[in-house]
Write an enzyme that holds these catalytic residues in place. Structure first.
Site, PDB file in Angstrom:
ATOM      1  N   ASN A 394      -0.134  95.877  58.138  1.00 42.37           N
ATOM      2  CA  ASN A 394       0.552  94.926  59.003  1.00 42.37           C
ATOM      3  C   ASN A 394       2.018  94.786  58.597  1.00 42.37           C
ATOM      4  O   ASN A 394       2.896  95.392  59.223  1.00 42.37           O
ATOM      5  CB  ASN A 394      -0.163  93.573  58.968  1.00 42.37           C
ATOM      6  CG  ASN A 394       0.405  92.580  59.952  1.00 42.37           C
ATOM      7  OD1 ASN A 394       1.402  92.873  60.611  1.00 42.37           O
ATOM      8  ND2 ASN A 394      -0.188  91.418  60.047  1.00 42.37           N
ATOM      9  N   ASP A 395       2.277  94.039  57.530  1.00 51.04           N
ATOM     10  CA  ASP A 395       3.660  93.747  57.140  1.00 51.04           C
ATOM     11  C   ASP A 395       4.500  95.014  56.936  1.00 51.04           C
ATOM     12  O   ASP A 395       5.693  95.016  57.208  1.00 51.04           O
ATOM     13  CB  ASP A 395       3.673  92.936  55.839  1.00 51.04           C
ATOM     14  CG  ASP A 395       3.114  91.533  56.055  1.00 51.04           C
ATOM     15  OD1 ASP A 395       3.246  91.031  57.191  1.00 51.04           O
ATOM     16  OD2 ASP A 395       2.567  90.961  55.114  1.00 51.04           O
ATOM     17  N   VAL A 396       3.870  96.082  56.468  1.00 49.48           N
ATOM     18  CA  VAL A 396       4.639  97.295  56.150  1.00 49.48           C
ATOM     19  C   VAL A 396       5.097  98.039  57.394  1.00 49.48           C
ATOM     20  O   VAL A 396       5.790  99.046  57.308  1.00 49.48           O
ATOM     21  CB  VAL A 396       3.823  98.253  55.250  1.00 49.48           C
ATOM     22  CG1 VAL A 396       3.502  97.603  53.929  1.00 49.48           C
ATOM     23  CG2 VAL A 396       2.574  98.751  55.933  1.00 49.48           C
ATOM     24  N   ALA A 435       2.616  88.277  54.073  1.00 49.84           N
ATOM     25  CA  ALA A 435       3.921  87.647  54.000  1.00 49.84           C
ATOM     26  C   ALA A 435       3.951  86.393  54.873  1.00 49.84           C
ATOM     27  O   ALA A 435       4.887  85.616  54.825  1.00 49.84           O
ATOM     28  CB  ALA A 435       5.000  88.623  54.431  1.00 49.84           C
TER      29      ALA A 435
END
Lengths: 465, 102
Positions: A394-396, A435
């Site tokens: 997700n965040d990456v 995050a």
């Protein structure tokens, strides 16, 4: 019984073999040979220790018995452990190195004659300093790794535990450790030695509790480094070259891995250590999020898109590991390849819970390692690819890291997934990642959300291909 | 004046840090997990200290407080040595190249 000089040379040889063991890891072809060098180095070190003590009395039998007990437990764990649990295993192993260092230091403190360090209450100053540093770092490694293990195992909540005055308290404890070592060396008091150990255990515990689950790759690498420094400290006490070389190697290895992990998240080492990241901000963010339209689809749509693609890039993340979807994923890729579609994998440096975790999981699922690429190698290919298949990451992939300076992840290197002609996003819900921020990618024109369990969705797509 | 042996050990230590630095940077990122498990295994060479401690008892009493800590440390380090090397071997055996069927 062999002379001290000869055994020192053998210890040097085993130190060199350990260097070669790490050197072998520069490529998968040489890595297996490297591991054998490591085993050989260990056998030499242990054999030489037996020969140099020249003690083959009944105590020797007990040493073998304890090696056998420990060895069978270790071997059993090594064969049983699922690859998804590698982070926990490594954290657990770190704690054992730390505790072993503490025990050796205690033993040397109680019976310094056995190690030629002087007599109880009158230990050589240099040795006492080295010993207490080794013991303190070992104790920190032990209690820190236990916390890391509990957090990774899910026994303890992964969210950071913070309280008022945490940093001043930690700083005070660290200073008190230095004072204790100083007092210990000037008084040789055994009480101070025990207090030093207790305080070191405490600080290891306090240092790790404020660090959140997403920062675990850094924590594990850092504890890896500590275990090395603890071993080096004991190596100085025992005047053992093999231990000093190994300690230095492991210490710097862990430090470099921590650095790489921090860079992968664009955070400074101190920022991670001070902790508290992603604690409460995430909650407020999700509740204030406006409802934006999302395109969602099913396995059929996904299969259709991929069938008509000529190249597909897979972006796996920790969610894939949790869903145990790596085997199903590889089957899907096999089907795609049969249809002459080019498939590659893109791995972000901090994907998973420890450095290189995704690579191991893919290797376990028989994905050839030359189809797996690191961020820098593959990031330019997204623009030419037809489909990006994001599974459990997700965040990456969040483009916000490149566009919004206000975002907590701004500046973090991300995979340019949005440049693909279309993006398939396998996810359970729209919830944000670790995050705690919304991913813009969900709402893009060319994104199709596939709301399902990663494993089940992948299997369904394969059926529809 | 003679040089303290500590200085020699310190030299070995500092040079090993540099070796470690360059060797570890050359490790391919895809093998970072095996790197961690193998460093785990080799740092358990601390078992040499544990063995000396375990053998410190005399023939009448093998077990004294000091040697008991030694024996415990032997068992802990042995878990790590066997576990670390074997799990590394298991992981490395999985890294395969593309089959040549194209």
């Amino acid at each position: 019984m062999i002379s001290a000089n000869l055994s020192a040379i053998f210890y040097l040889v085993s130190g060199v073999l350990f260097i070669l063991a790490l050197r072998g890891l520069s490529s998968p072809e040489t890595s297996r040979q490297g591991n054998l060098f490591g085993i050989l180095g260990m056998i030499i070190a242990v054999t030489v220790t037996f020969l140099s003590t020249g003690n083959f009395s009944s105590g020797f039998i007990f040493v073998l018995v304890f090696i056998l007990i420990g060895g069978s437990i270790g071997a059993f764990i090594a064969y049983k452990i699922p690859m998804t649990a590698m982070p926990e295993l490594v954290a657990g192993f770190h704690s054992l190195v730390g505790l072993a260092a503490v025990f050796v230091a205690i033993s040397a403190f109680l019976n310094p004659e056995a190690f030629n360090l002087g007599t109880p209450g009158n230990i050589k100053l240099g040795s006492l300093i080295e010993m207490s540093i080794g013991a303190a770092v070992g104790a920190v490694t032990f209690s820190g790794s236990i916390i890391a293990f509990l957090k990774l195992q899910g026994i303890m909540s992964g969210s950071p535990i913070t309280f008022k005055g945490q940093h001043p308290l930690n700083a005070m404890i660290l200073i008190s450790i230095i004072v204790l070592i100083y007092l210990l060396c000037s008084t040789q008091s055994s009480n101070l030695f025990w207090i030093l150990l207790a305080v070191s255990f405490l600080i290891g515990f306090l240092l790790i509790i404020p660090i959140g689950g997403a920062d675990m790759p850094v924590v594990i690498s850092m504890l890896n480094s500590y275990s090395g420094w603890a071993a080096a400290g004991i190596g100085f006490t025992l005047e053992n070259t093999a231990l000093i070389i190994t300690g230095a190697l492991v210490g710097s290895s862990g430090a470099i891995l921590s650095y790489i992990m921090c860079k992968g998240m664009n955070r400074s080492f101190f920022n991670v250590i001070l902790g508290g990241f992603g604690a409460t901000d995430g909650v407020s963010n999700t509740s204030s999020k406006e409802q934006r339209p999302v395109k969602s689809g099913n396995a059929d749509d996904a299969a259709f898109l991929m069938k008509n693609a000529s190249s597909v890039i897979i972006v796996p993340g920790y969610g894939m590991a949790v869903a145990q979807a790596q085997h199903a994923l590889r089957e899907m890729v096999d089907t795609l390849k049969k249809n002459d579609i080019k498939v590659s994998y893109a791995i972000h440096p901090v994907a998973g819970r420890m450095p290189g975790h995704m690579n191991v999981l893919l290797a376990e699922a028989n994905v050839p390692y030359d189809e797996v690429f690191e961020l820098e190698e593959i990031n330019n290919d997204f623009a030419n690819a037809d489909v990006a298949f994001v599974i459990g990451a997700n965040d990456v992939t969040n483009p916000v890291a490149k566009t919004d300076p206000q975002s907590p992840i701004y500046g973090m290197p991300v995979l340019d997934v949005e440049k693909c002609k279309s993006v398939l996003f396998v996810k359970r819900s729209l919830s944000p990642g670790y995050a705690g921020i919304d991913n813009d990618l969900f709402y893009k024109e060319n994104t199709l959300m596939l709301f399902a369990d990663a494993k089940k969705m992948t299997e369904d797509i394969t059926k529809n291909l | 004046m003679e040089i303290d042996p500590l200085i020699f050990r310190l030299s070995i230590f500092i040079l090993s840090i540099f070796i470690g630095y360059y060797v570890v940077w050359s490790v391919t990122p895809s093998l970072h997990t095996p790197l961690m498990s193998v460093t785990n295994a080799i740092s358990s060479v601390i078992i040499v200290g544990a063995i000396i401690a375990g053998l410190s008892g005399n023939s009448e009493s093998i077990f004294n407080t000091s040697s008991i800590f030694g024996f415990l440390a032997i068992a802990l380090a042995a878990i790590n040595i066997f576990g670390g090397f074997l799990v590394t071997q298991r992981m490395l055996a999985m890294y395969k190249k593309k089959r040549k069927n194209k």
